[in-house]
Enzyme design. Structure first.
Site, PDB file in Angstrom:
ATOM      1  N   SER A   1      21.510 -31.161  38.925  1.00 43.81           N
ATOM      2  CA  SER A   1      22.601 -30.707  38.063  1.00 43.81           C
ATOM      3  C   SER A   1      23.366 -31.890  37.475  1.00 43.81           C
ATOM      4  CB  SER A   1      23.504 -29.758  38.851  1.00 43.81           C
ATOM      5  OG  SER A   1      24.346 -29.038  37.983  1.00 43.81           O
TER       6      SER A   1
ATOM      7  N   ASP B   1      25.183 -30.140  30.649  1.00 44.39           N
ATOM      8  CA  ASP B   1      24.789 -31.033  31.745  1.00 44.39           C
ATOM      9  C   ASP B   1      23.256 -31.112  31.803  1.00 44.39           C
ATOM     10  OD1 ASP B   1      24.328 -28.467  32.744  1.00 44.39           O
ATOM     11  OD2 ASP B   1      24.959 -28.970  34.780  1.00 44.39           O
TER      12      ASP B   1
ATOM     13  N   ASP C   1      20.835 -29.814  33.536  1.00 39.83           N
ATOM     14  CA  ASP C   1      19.997 -28.613  33.681  1.00 39.83           C
ATOM     15  C   ASP C   1      20.506 -27.446  32.840  1.00 39.83           C
ATOM     16  OD1 ASP C   1      22.200 -28.340  35.465  1.00 39.83           O
ATOM     17  OD2 ASP C   1      21.110 -26.847  36.634  1.00 39.83           O
TER      18      ASP C   1
ATOM     19  N   ASP D   1      23.234 -25.547  32.586  1.00 35.90           N
ATOM     20  CA  ASP D   1      23.957 -24.347  33.033  1.00 35.90           C
ATOM     21  C   ASP D   1      25.468 -24.519  32.910  1.00 35.90           C
ATOM     22  OD1 ASP D   1      24.350 -26.066  35.163  1.00 35.90           O
ATOM     23  OD2 ASP D   1      23.678 -24.672  36.718  1.00 35.90           O
TER      24      ASP D   1
END
Length: 461
Positions: A104, A249, A251, A253
């Site tokens: 993340s 970010d 990833d 999400d």
């Protein structure tokens, strides 16, 4: 080196000694545990896999694929993908679970295995404990040579995910096209660099200035989308005379926006704005976690519906949303969860809903931001000694403020009219995190300092 084994997955820094960092040995062990758990739980020998663009991704991907094959599991490998895309793909592929390889917002030396159930949602606390228990026992049975799992490469989910976003009734492509937005994006050289330009094109946004959209994992700045890391896009939005900036970010999400004057819209207000738009069109309940801004509650109550708070963590938000039939929810870190699409934080859904909202609002993004209640969150922490009984300490603070409305579902949150303070213990260090919110920064900081002073008094420091 760091290795954090939690109920939501395994996260750590690459390299080091076994059990102390995210080593190949640890990756294989936890993948084998999760794969075995999926087969035991569902009887389904199919798992969807996707990864962000971080440098260690290919190495970790190869280890995970080989381990799952060794268990006789068929792997649907999406390759470079996003967390919400893998979440969408798991039920679409009738898989028993999913694994996302991403740390993340953590820096480049980190990677992680995020684990999904057959619904494409993060596994529950109870499920996570079962997986960790299996890993501890290392009680795995691998397949013989004739029953090894197959690997199916599938690169169709970029388009499938975008098509699902465009099909949402509240996404108005014509309105976005007509608004003729000029947008600057920062995708931190991860998979947002593949997905966000493609989404914007599909939404009819033709003027896009790309910053860091090469998915090579070389993050140009700290990848957590906080104001202090976003100085470059702030300047670029002003230089380009853009209508707004969009930041995700690694990833994809988490989502935040930059105003046309280079100021921050505020990560906390991503959810507030999107919820405002959704509530104007489909009245219903909302949910965010206890550490998120009160502005969502204000906007929800203004719409005549009910707001509820959950414990921190996406799985807790999702559970509370299901329990209260919430139509939108998420977290103050820029995470939008829109059940009409799926139960997971999704920056693609967030971008499409936000741009529709802004297009229909018809004024600048900074004017939209000023239309919401103004709050400031102050984030502090107090470090204690390892032997200290933190639970007992929080009990004593609770006793001191028992006449105020408070919640103990996740640490201790105390409310004072329109201000609040939330105390949470760290799972990994002897630390209490202290978040406070008020209508201005000084009041928020004074409230945090008052609580810190109370804690020191209790401890006779």
């Amino acid at each position: 080196m760091t290795l954090i084994k939690s109920i939501s997955g395994i996260r750590g820094t690459i390299g080091g000694r076994v059990g102390e960092g995210l080593t190949p040995f640890d990756i294989v062990k936890f993948t084998a545990a999760f794969g075995s758990w999926v087969v035991q739980k569902t009887g389904n020998k199919r798992i969807v896999l996707g990864r962000d663009a971080r440098i260690s991704g290919e190495m970790v991907n190869n280890l995970v694929i080989g381990t799952l094959q060794g268990l006789g599991i068929e792997v649907i490998d999406l390759g470079l993908s996003t967390t919400p895309t893998v979440e969408v793909a798991v039920p679409d592929e009738n898989a028993g679970g999913g694994i996302i390889l991403t740390a993340s917002h953590n820096p480049k030396q980190w990677n992680a295995l995020k684990l999904l159930n057959a619904r494409g949602e993060f596994i529950s606390d109870a499920d996570g404990k079962e997986v960790l228990d299996l890993a501890e026992k290392a009680d795995f049975e691998f397949a013989d040579v004739d029953k090894l799992g197959k690997v199916i490469k599938n690169d169709t989910y970029l388009q499938k995910h975008i098509d699902k976003v465009l099909a949402l009734p509240l996404v108005d492509v014509e309105a976005i096209k007509k608004a003729d937005f000029k947008v600057v994006i920062d995708c931190v050289n991860s998979t947002g660099g593949i997905f966000i330009p493609a989404l914007l094109k599909a939404l009819g946004v033709s003027k896009v200035v790309e910053l860091y959209c090469t998915p090579d994992g070389h993050f140009p700045h700290n990848p957590e989308p906080l104001p202090e890391h976003l100085t470059e896009i702030s300047k670029e939005v002003q230089k380009q005379h853009a209508d707004l900036g969009i930041v995700v970010d690694p990833d994809v999400d988490r989502l935040c926006f930059v105003n046309e004057d280079g100021s921050m819209f505020g990560e906390e207000y991503t959810l507030v704005a999107v919820a405002d738009y959704v509530l104007k069109n489909t009245p219903g309940n909302t949910v965010s976690n206890l550490s998120s801004t009160r502005a969502l509650r204000d906007v929800t109550e203004r719409a005549g519906t009910e707001y509820n708070a959950s414990a921190v963590g996406e799985v807790n938000v999702v559970n509370k949303m299901k329990a209260t039939n919430a139509i939108i929810g998420g977290e103050g870190n820029g995470g939008i969860i829109y059940p009409e699409s799926h139960y997971g934080r999704d920056a693609l859904v967030g971008i499409a809903l936000f741009l529709t909202h802004l297009a229909k609002f018809g004024k600048s993004i900074s004017v939209l931001r000023r239309s919401y209640p103004q709050y400031h969150i102050s984030k502090n922490k107090i470090t204690l000694t390892p032997e200290m009984d933190i639970d007992n300490l929080l009990k004593q603070v609770e006793e001191k403020y028992k006449k105020q409305p408070y919640s103990t579902i996740d640490g201790l949150k105390i409310e004072f009219d329109k201000t609040w303070v939330h105390l949470r213990r760290s799972n990994t260090e002897p630390i209490i995190r202290i978040y406070s919110e008020a209508e201005n920064e000084t009041i928020a900081e004074n409230l945090a300092n008052k609580i810190i002073s109370d804690i020191k008094e209790i401890l006779h420091l």
